[in-house]
Design a protein around this motif. Structure first.
Motif, PDB file in Angstrom:
ATOM      1  N   ASP A  48       0.839  -1.189   0.000  1.00  0.00           N
ATOM      2  CA  ASP A  48       0.000   0.000   0.000  1.00  0.00           C
ATOM      3  C   ASP A  48       0.877   1.243   0.000  1.00  0.00           C
ATOM      4  N   GLY A  49       0.724   2.061  -1.012  1.00  0.00           N
ATOM      5  CA  GLY A  49       1.438   3.331  -1.051  1.00  0.00           C
ATOM      6  C   GLY A  49       2.792   3.297  -1.705  1.00  0.00           C
ATOM      7  N   GLY A  50       3.240   2.129  -2.218  1.00  0.00           N
ATOM      8  CA  GLY A  50       4.556   2.125  -2.833  1.00  0.00           C
ATOM      9  C   GLY A  50       5.043   0.755  -3.242  1.00  0.00           C
ATOM     10  N   ILE A  51       6.348   0.657  -3.456  1.00  0.00           N
ATOM     11  CA  ILE A  51       6.974  -0.579  -3.913  1.00  0.00           C
ATOM     12  C   ILE A  51       8.069  -0.995  -2.942  1.00  0.00           C
ATOM     13  N   VAL A  52       8.541  -2.225  -3.097  1.00  0.00           N
ATOM     14  CA  VAL A  52       9.632  -2.751  -2.284  1.00  0.00           C
ATOM     15  C   VAL A  52      10.767  -3.158  -3.219  1.00  0.00           C
ATOM     16  N   VAL A  53      11.990  -2.773  -2.862  1.00  0.00           N
ATOM     17  CA  VAL A  53      13.151  -3.097  -3.689  1.00  0.00           C
ATOM     18  C   VAL A  53      14.213  -3.781  -2.837  1.00  0.00           C
ATOM     19  N   ARG A  54      15.043  -4.570  -3.513  1.00  0.00           N
ATOM     20  CA  ARG A  54      16.113  -5.283  -2.832  1.00  0.00           C
ATOM     21  C   ARG A  54      17.299  -5.424  -3.795  1.00  0.00           C
ATOM     22  N   GLY A  55      18.518  -5.414  -3.248  1.00  0.00           N
ATOM     23  CA  GLY A  55      19.709  -5.574  -4.065  1.00  0.00           C
ATOM     24  C   GLY A  55      20.640  -4.385  -3.928  1.00  0.00           C
ATOM     25  N   ALA A  56      21.632  -4.315  -4.827  1.00  0.00           N
ATOM     26  CA  ALA A  56      22.700  -3.324  -4.687  1.00  0.00           C
ATOM     27  C   ALA A  56      22.908  -2.525  -5.971  1.00  0.00           C
ATOM     28  N   LYS A  57      23.456  -1.359  -5.790  1.00  0.00           N
ATOM     29  CA  LYS A  57      24.009  -0.520  -6.852  1.00  0.00           C
ATOM     30  C   LYS A  57      25.372  -0.025  -6.373  1.00  0.00           C
ATOM     31  N   THR A  58      26.282   0.218  -7.323  1.00  0.00           N
ATOM     32  CA  THR A  58      27.642   0.573  -6.926  1.00  0.00           C
ATOM     33  C   THR A  58      28.035   1.974  -7.380  1.00  0.00           C
ATOM     34  N   ILE A  59      29.192   2.375  -6.908  1.00  0.00           N
ATOM     35  CA  ILE A  59      29.818   3.661  -7.236  1.00  0.00           C
ATOM     36  C   ILE A  59      28.869   4.816  -6.955  1.00  0.00           C
ATOM     37  N   GLY A  60      28.385   4.855  -5.730  1.00  0.00           N
ATOM     38  CA  GLY A  60      27.579   5.987  -5.289  1.00  0.00           C
ATOM     39  C   GLY A  60      28.502   7.109  -4.849  1.00  0.00           C
ATOM     40  N   THR A  61      29.070   7.814  -5.822  1.00  0.00           N
ATOM     41  CA  THR A  61      30.025   8.876  -5.517  1.00  0.00           C
ATOM     42  C   THR A  61      29.333  10.012  -4.777  1.00  0.00           C
ATOM     43  N   GLY A  62      29.887  10.374  -3.627  1.00  0.00           N
ATOM     44  CA  GLY A  62      29.325  11.452  -2.827  1.00  0.00           C
ATOM     45  C   GLY A  62      28.074  11.078  -2.060  1.00  0.00           C
TER      46      GLY A  62
ATOM     47  N   CYS B 165      20.112  -2.229  -0.590  1.00  0.00           N
ATOM     48  CA  CYS B 165      18.730  -2.109  -0.132  1.00  0.00           C
ATOM     49  C   CYS B 165      18.224  -3.484   0.309  1.00  0.00           C
ATOM     50  N   GLU B 166      17.772  -3.567   1.536  1.00  0.00           N
ATOM     51  CA  GLU B 166      17.237  -4.811   2.074  1.00  0.00           C
ATOM     52  C   GLU B 166      15.740  -4.635   2.301  1.00  0.00           C
ATOM     53  N   ASP B 167      14.973  -4.975   1.280  1.00  0.00           N
ATOM     54  CA  ASP B 167      13.518  -4.825   1.325  1.00  0.00           C
ATOM     55  C   ASP B 167      13.128  -3.407   1.732  1.00  0.00           C
ATOM     56  N   VAL B 168      13.635  -2.465   0.968  1.00  0.00           N
ATOM     57  CA  VAL B 168      13.385  -1.046   1.221  1.00  0.00           C
ATOM     58  C   VAL B 168      12.056  -0.634   0.585  1.00  0.00           C
ATOM     59  N   PHE B 169      11.261   0.088   1.347  1.00  0.00           N
ATOM     60  CA  PHE B 169       9.978   0.587   0.864  1.00  0.00           C
ATOM     61  C   PHE B 169      10.177   1.950   0.218  1.00  0.00           C
ATOM     62  N   VAL B 170       9.642   2.098  -0.996  1.00  0.00           N
ATOM     63  CA  VAL B 170       9.732   3.358  -1.743  1.00  0.00           C
ATOM     64  C   VAL B 170       8.323   3.866  -2.008  1.00  0.00           C
ATOM     65  N   PRO B 171       7.937   5.009  -1.452  1.00  0.00           N
ATOM     66  CA  PRO B 171       6.591   5.547  -1.724  1.00  0.00           C
ATOM     67  C   PRO B 171       6.412   5.857  -3.210  1.00  0.00           C
ATOM     68  N   TRP B 172       5.182   5.709  -3.684  1.00  0.00           N
ATOM     69  CA  TRP B 172       4.912   5.927  -5.106  1.00  0.00           C
ATOM     70  C   TRP B 172       5.376   7.294  -5.588  1.00  0.00           C
ATOM     71  N   GLU B 173       5.214   8.322  -4.755  1.00  0.00           N
ATOM     72  CA  GLU B 173       5.568   9.669  -5.214  1.00  0.00           C
ATOM     73  C   GLU B 173       7.065   9.839  -5.459  1.00  0.00           C
ATOM     74  N   ARG B 174       7.853   8.891  -4.985  1.00  0.00           N
ATOM     75  CA  ARG B 174       9.303   8.946  -5.210  1.00  0.00           C
ATOM     76  C   ARG B 174       9.748   8.014  -6.337  1.00  0.00           C
TER      77      ARG B 174
END
Length: 476
Positions: free
Chosen positions: A164-178, A246-255
């Motif tokens: 309700d209100g968004g999505i759930v994501v899991r996994g990694a991304k790299t080279i987050g400079t700054g 991200c370990e089962d991170v909730f992301v609101p739809w508006e984002r």
């Protein structure tokens, strides 16, 4: 409204989960691995309150980088703002707040690109731009997937469900400079996705204190530095790079900006001015950084007393020519500006020259570093371990005697050479050389892109015109 540096630092004390050397960092503004660099970013916010810089950096009450350029003059004004920011760190802070600000302005210039067949993220993209601009936020992004082999797609950040209100994501991304120093992080992909790869086709932005979001930092060069005298750049301008998990991170739809749409997820970078705006900022910073390194080469040659020798003056001339090349790409991209969406989205820097800048910078930077190392010679090797040697009652007089050159006292010369080593030969310097060569992507990617962004047809036509102008029977 723009923020002060203190307001920016206070916002970083939000409980974000940053890891370094097996330790969870409680406060990046006070931890010895991050605090000086955080203060350098804070200094960039204070620049906007300086009466001398405010008209350059601010437009309509927000940071100029957030404004959508409507004319060539607007592009020039934005570049002057980029230059002001870049000069504050001598070009060594790459992902300053104006970087993603320019990208967000690119999104706002063409929001219709975010409207796909199954998800409409146009209003969310405009909201992302508005939120960052009005809050004067420092945004970072991470678009690169971790290295993985066949059957290991679960490593890459993906959609795992909806709530309700968004999505759930899991996994990694790299080279987050700054990313460690940002208020928000934009997560997505810039690489082409297969049409049926729906789970990885997502773009969203989150606060860094979002539950389940972790940043795993690389080695901190700031943390390893002994003093500002010994490591004048790495002790203050280490913007860091981190892996986002991200370990089962909730992301609101508006984002959520794109969702389960491979075509749109890639198009937001190429069919809006976002990527070209990134290049405008980074090309301006590269020009500034090359100016700094060339100035360093001149000072080193003078300290050696070799600056009048013909081979040295020629080497300096080559470096100054490189600076002019870097400048020319920025000015050329501005002068060849193109309209966005028939002018409704303002203007963007010229694509062909902007793309070519990536080739030039990646090839030029290692050559410039190598040329300056040759000018410096062995002087960069035999340096006292620490500036404290100068202060020692027994050792100090010896250091002052044997490390001086005519007209250059030992303290001044060692200060210069320590700066040169930090810029050219330290681990921090090695990271910067790798960064300048690859932060726009691998050469096989951007060289291939140049073949369709460049003027291949015009080149071919001109050569063919020559061929068509003569034959076996043609006389002179």
């Amino acid at each position: 409204m723009t923020r002060s540096g203190q307001e920016y630092l206070e916002a970083l004390r939000d409980g974000r989960e940053v890891w370094l050397d097996g330790e969870r960092v409680q406060d990046v503004t006070t931890h010895p691995a991050f605090r000086a660099s955080a203060a350098s970013f804070a200094g960039l916010y204070d620049l906007a309150d300086d009466p001398a810089h405010h008209p350059v950096l601010v437009q309509g009450g927000v940071r100029r980088a957030y404004a959508v350029p409507r004319s060539y003059e607007d592009l020039v004004a934005r570049r002057r703002a980029f230059r002001t920011t870049a000069e504050a760190s001598y070009g060594f802070l790459g992902r300053t707040p104006d970087y993603l600000a320019a990208g967000a302005a690119g999104f706002a210039a063409a929001p219709a690109v975010f409207t796909g067949d199954t998800f409409d993220g146009a209003e969310h993209a405009l909201g992302f731009h508005r939120r960052l601009a009005e809050g004067d936020l420092h945004g970072a992004f991470t678009l690169t997937d971790p290295a993985s082999g066949p059957g290991e797609d679960d490593l890459t950040l993906r959609i795992t469900g909806e709530r309700d209100g968004g999505i759930v994501v899991r996994g990694a991304k790299t080279i987050g400079t700054g990313a460690v120093f940002a208020d928000e992080i934009l997560v997505g992909t810039i690489e082409p996705l297969a049409d049926d790869d729906l789970d990885h086709a997502v773009t969203f932005s989150l606060r860094l204190d979002t539950p389940g979001l972790k940043l795993i930092s690389r080695t901190s060069y700031e943390g390893r530095s002994r003093s500002v005298f010994d490591h004048p750049l790495s002790s203050r301008y280490d913007e860091n790079d981190a892996m986002l998990v991200c370990e089962d991170v909730f992301v609101p739809w508006e984002r959520v900006l794109t969702y389960r749409d491979p075509a749109t997820t890639g198009a937001i970078w190429w069919r809006t001015p976002a990527y070209l705006n990134f290049v405008h900022q980074s090309a301006t910073r590269f020009w500034t950084k090359l100016e700094f390194l060339t100035g360093l080469a001149i000072l080193v040659a003078r300290s050696h007393g070799t600056d009048k020798l013909p081979p040295v003056t020629q080497a300096l001339g080559r470096l100054l020519g490189m600076v002019a090349q870097a400048k020319a790409f920025v000015l050329g991209a501005e002068a060849s500006y193109e309209e966005v969406d028939g002018g409704r989205g303002g203007v963007r820097p010229g694509q062909e020259i902007s793309f070519a800048q990536r080739i030039m910078a990646g090839e030029l930077y290692p050559r410039a570093v190598q040329d300056i190392k040759l000018l410096a010679g062995g002087s960069l090797i035999q340096l006292p371990a620490s500036g404290r040697d100068l202060l020692h009652p027994e050792l100090g007089p010896l250091v002052r005697q044997y490390f001086r050159t005519p007209g250059h006292p030992a303290e001044d010369r060692l200060k210069l050479l320590k700066l040169a080593w930090d810029a050219l030969g330290s681990e921090f310097a090695g990271r910067h050389e790798q960064y300048e060569r690859f932060y726009h992507g691998a050469p096989h990617v951007y060289l291939t892109m140049q073949t369709w962004a460049g003027s291949a047809d015009a080149c071919e036509r001109l050569a063919q015109a020559c061929l068509d102008g003569y034959g076996l029977g043609t006389t002179r």
